[in-house]
Design an enzyme around this catalytic site. Structure first.
Site, mmCIF file in Angstrom:
data_model
loop_
_atom_site.group_PDB
_atom_site.id
_atom_site.type_symbol
_atom_site.label_atom_id
_atom_site.label_comp_id
_atom_site.label_asym_id
_atom_site.label_seq_id
_atom_site.Cartn_x
_atom_site.Cartn_y
_atom_site.Cartn_z
ATOM 1 N N VAL A 121 0.844 -1.182 0.000
ATOM 2 C CA VAL A 121 0.000 0.000 0.000
ATOM 3 C C VAL A 121 0.883 1.236 0.000
ATOM 4 O O VAL A 121 0.623 2.220 -0.655
ATOM 5 C CB VAL A 121 -0.952 0.002 1.207
ATOM 6 C CG1 VAL A 121 -1.886 1.191 1.169
ATOM 7 C CG2 VAL A 121 -1.747 -1.282 1.237
ATOM 8 N N GLY A 124 6.216 0.899 -2.031
ATOM 9 C CA GLY A 124 6.836 0.836 -3.358
ATOM 10 C C GLY A 124 7.733 -0.370 -3.502
ATOM 11 O O GLY A 124 8.803 -0.294 -4.104
ATOM 12 N N LEU A 125 7.327 -1.497 -2.942
ATOM 13 C CA LEU A 125 8.158 -2.705 -3.001
ATOM 14 C C LEU A 125 7.620 -3.719 -4.015
ATOM 15 O O LEU A 125 7.759 -4.917 -3.839
ATOM 16 C CB LEU A 125 8.273 -3.342 -1.610
ATOM 17 C CG LEU A 125 9.035 -2.506 -0.578
ATOM 18 C CD1 LEU A 125 9.007 -3.150 0.798
ATOM 19 C CD2 LEU A 125 10.474 -2.268 -1.002
ATOM 20 N N GLY A 126 7.005 -3.227 -5.051
ATOM 21 C CA GLY A 126 6.653 -4.117 -6.159
ATOM 22 C C GLY A 126 5.322 -4.823 -6.026
ATOM 23 O O GLY A 126 5.124 -5.874 -6.627
ATOM 24 N N SER A 127 4.368 -4.238 -5.292
ATOM 25 C CA SER A 127 3.094 -4.938 -5.142
ATOM 26 C C SER A 127 2.292 -4.963 -6.445
ATOM 27 O O SER A 127 1.541 -5.905 -6.685
ATOM 28 C CB SER A 127 2.264 -4.323 -4.025
ATOM 29 O OG SER A 127 1.987 -2.985 -4.323
ATOM 30 N N SER A 128 2.464 -3.959 -7.321
ATOM 31 C CA SER A 128 1.688 -3.941 -8.579
ATOM 32 C C SER A 128 2.107 -5.092 -9.483
ATOM 33 O O SER A 128 1.265 -5.779 -10.065
ATOM 34 C CB SER A 128 1.908 -2.632 -9.344
ATOM 35 O OG SER A 128 1.723 -1.550 -8.503
ATOM 36 N N ALA A 130 3.608 -7.835 -8.478
ATOM 37 C CA ALA A 130 3.269 -9.092 -7.794
ATOM 38 C C ALA A 130 1.798 -9.431 -7.997
ATOM 39 O O ALA A 130 1.448 -10.581 -8.272
ATOM 40 C CB ALA A 130 3.607 -8.993 -6.304
ATOM 41 N N ASP A 172 10.628 -5.890 -12.213
ATOM 42 C CA ASP A 172 9.790 -6.251 -11.070
ATOM 43 C C ASP A 172 8.880 -7.440 -11.411
ATOM 44 O O ASP A 172 8.607 -8.294 -10.567
ATOM 45 C CB ASP A 172 8.967 -5.040 -10.580
ATOM 46 C CG ASP A 172 8.361 -4.235 -11.718
ATOM 47 O OD1 ASP A 172 8.542 -4.611 -12.899
ATOM 48 O OD2 ASP A 172 7.680 -3.240 -11.437
#
Ligand code: MEV
Length: 343
Positions: A121, A124-128, A130, A172
């Protein structure tokens, strides 16, 4: 029948921005997974349940096919569903629910390990990427479509390109798909797993949410204004990424740290670092980190520091006590497994 898949987030160690222009980077998948559950529906309806939205997003299949944009919270999932339909050559109603594994983080004055923040949320650790990869894998499984990891990566990268105005190198997506620590060249020209163990990293969140697309555009503008100078910077970043790859193979973390510091200098020259990032990076170096730099597009989000384990607490404390109001240490583990079906 409902099928669930999960995929990890990522941290870029070296080479961000240069990797958009044909150069390599080094990225590691992190043990913070997004989980996606998919169910095929009898009617022509798409229902997307995501943590950021109080009500599910609902639209008929026709609407999803025709939409030019979606609300940000469902953008990647909606594009993934649409790209999957195109890939298999048919549409079907579907319900998709996403959730993120919580990450442990702590800031000033908090007891260590107390605060659990929803992954993706904010950091900026690559959730999109993932969520994109996990959605595609779950859709492939639920429809019994044979897709190898190469296929998932390719579709996933197309989804991210569609959702991000064509601005993405895809590293990513590669991390979410394959996991581990990767040497990666733009568009997946090279995806080479590196035989390195877990990396001794400290991650500091600045408290500032960054806009990746905006910062990619910023570098593009600088490149247009100063083509020769910016190309020289990107080539220098590529050279240090290659050196770091060798040094990582020897576990020469002191050298990797120095290369990270050099990389940060070039990122500053590209105009993507900020006062907040610089202050956490400076604090980490003063506390004895081998090296520190921003990680990702810049403009906020996270910095990383490579540390000798004996120094970890000092570096973490330096970040917590940096004086930045929103600064927090985020606990991560590198080298996570790539996308997988969950039982
Ligand atoms: C963003 O996390 C990293 C960038 O290099 C963009 C990309 O590679 O897609 C700035």
């Amino acid at each position: 029948m409902s099928v669930s898949a999960s995929a990890p987030g990522k941290l870029v160690l070296l080479g961000e921005h240069a990797v958009v222009y044909g150069y390599p980077c080094i990225v590691s998948a992190i043990e913070a997974r997004v989980r996606v559950s998919v169910r095929v529906l009898g009617e022509d309806q798409v229902t997307l349940r995501v943590p950021g939205l109080p009500e599910p997003f609902m639209m008929n299949v026709e609407g999803v096919l025709r939409a030019s944009r979606f609300p940000p919270a469902v953008r990647f999932v909606a594009f993934a569903v649409r790209r999957f339909w195109e890939h298999v050559g048919e549409t079907f109603g579907v319900e998709v629910a996403t959730g993120g594994q919580a990450l442990v983080s702590y800031g000033r004055g908090e007891e260590r390990g107390l605060s659990q923040d929803a992954f993706g949320v904010s950091y900026g650790l690559g959730s999109s990427s993932a969520v994109t990869v996990a959605t595609l894998q779950a859709l492939a499984e639920v429809t019994r479509q044979e897709m190898d990891l190469g296929g998932i990566f390719r579709l996933g990268h197309e989804v991210v390109l569609a959702a991000q105005e064509g601005l993405s190198s895809g590293f990513d997506v590669a991390a979410a798909t394959y996991g581990g620590t990767l040497y990666y060249v733009t568009g997946g020209k090279v995806i080479e797993p590196l035989a390195v163990g877990e990396l001794p990293l400290v991650v500091g969140y600045t408290g500032v949410k960054a806009d990746t697309t905006e910062y990619i555009k910023r570098v593009a503008r600088r490149r247009q204004k100063f083509p020769l100078l910016v190309e020289t910077i990107l080539e220098s970043i590529a050279a240090l990424v290659d050196e770091a790859k060798e040094a990582l193979g020897r576990e020469d973390f002191a050298r990797v740290g120095r290369l990270m510091n050099l990389n940060q200098g070039w990122l500053q020259a590209l105009g993507v670092s900020t006062e907040e990032l610089d202050s956490l990076i400076h604090a980490a170096r003063l506390a004895g980190a081998y090296g520190a730099k921003l990680s990702g597009a810049g403009g906020g989000d996270c910095m990383i520091a490579l540390v000798d384990e004996a120094r970890r607490s000092e570096v973490e404390r330096a970040i917590e006590e940096s004086g930045l109001p929103g600064a927090r240490v985020v606990r991560i583990r590198t080298g996570a497994e790539g996308v997988r079906i969950e039982g």
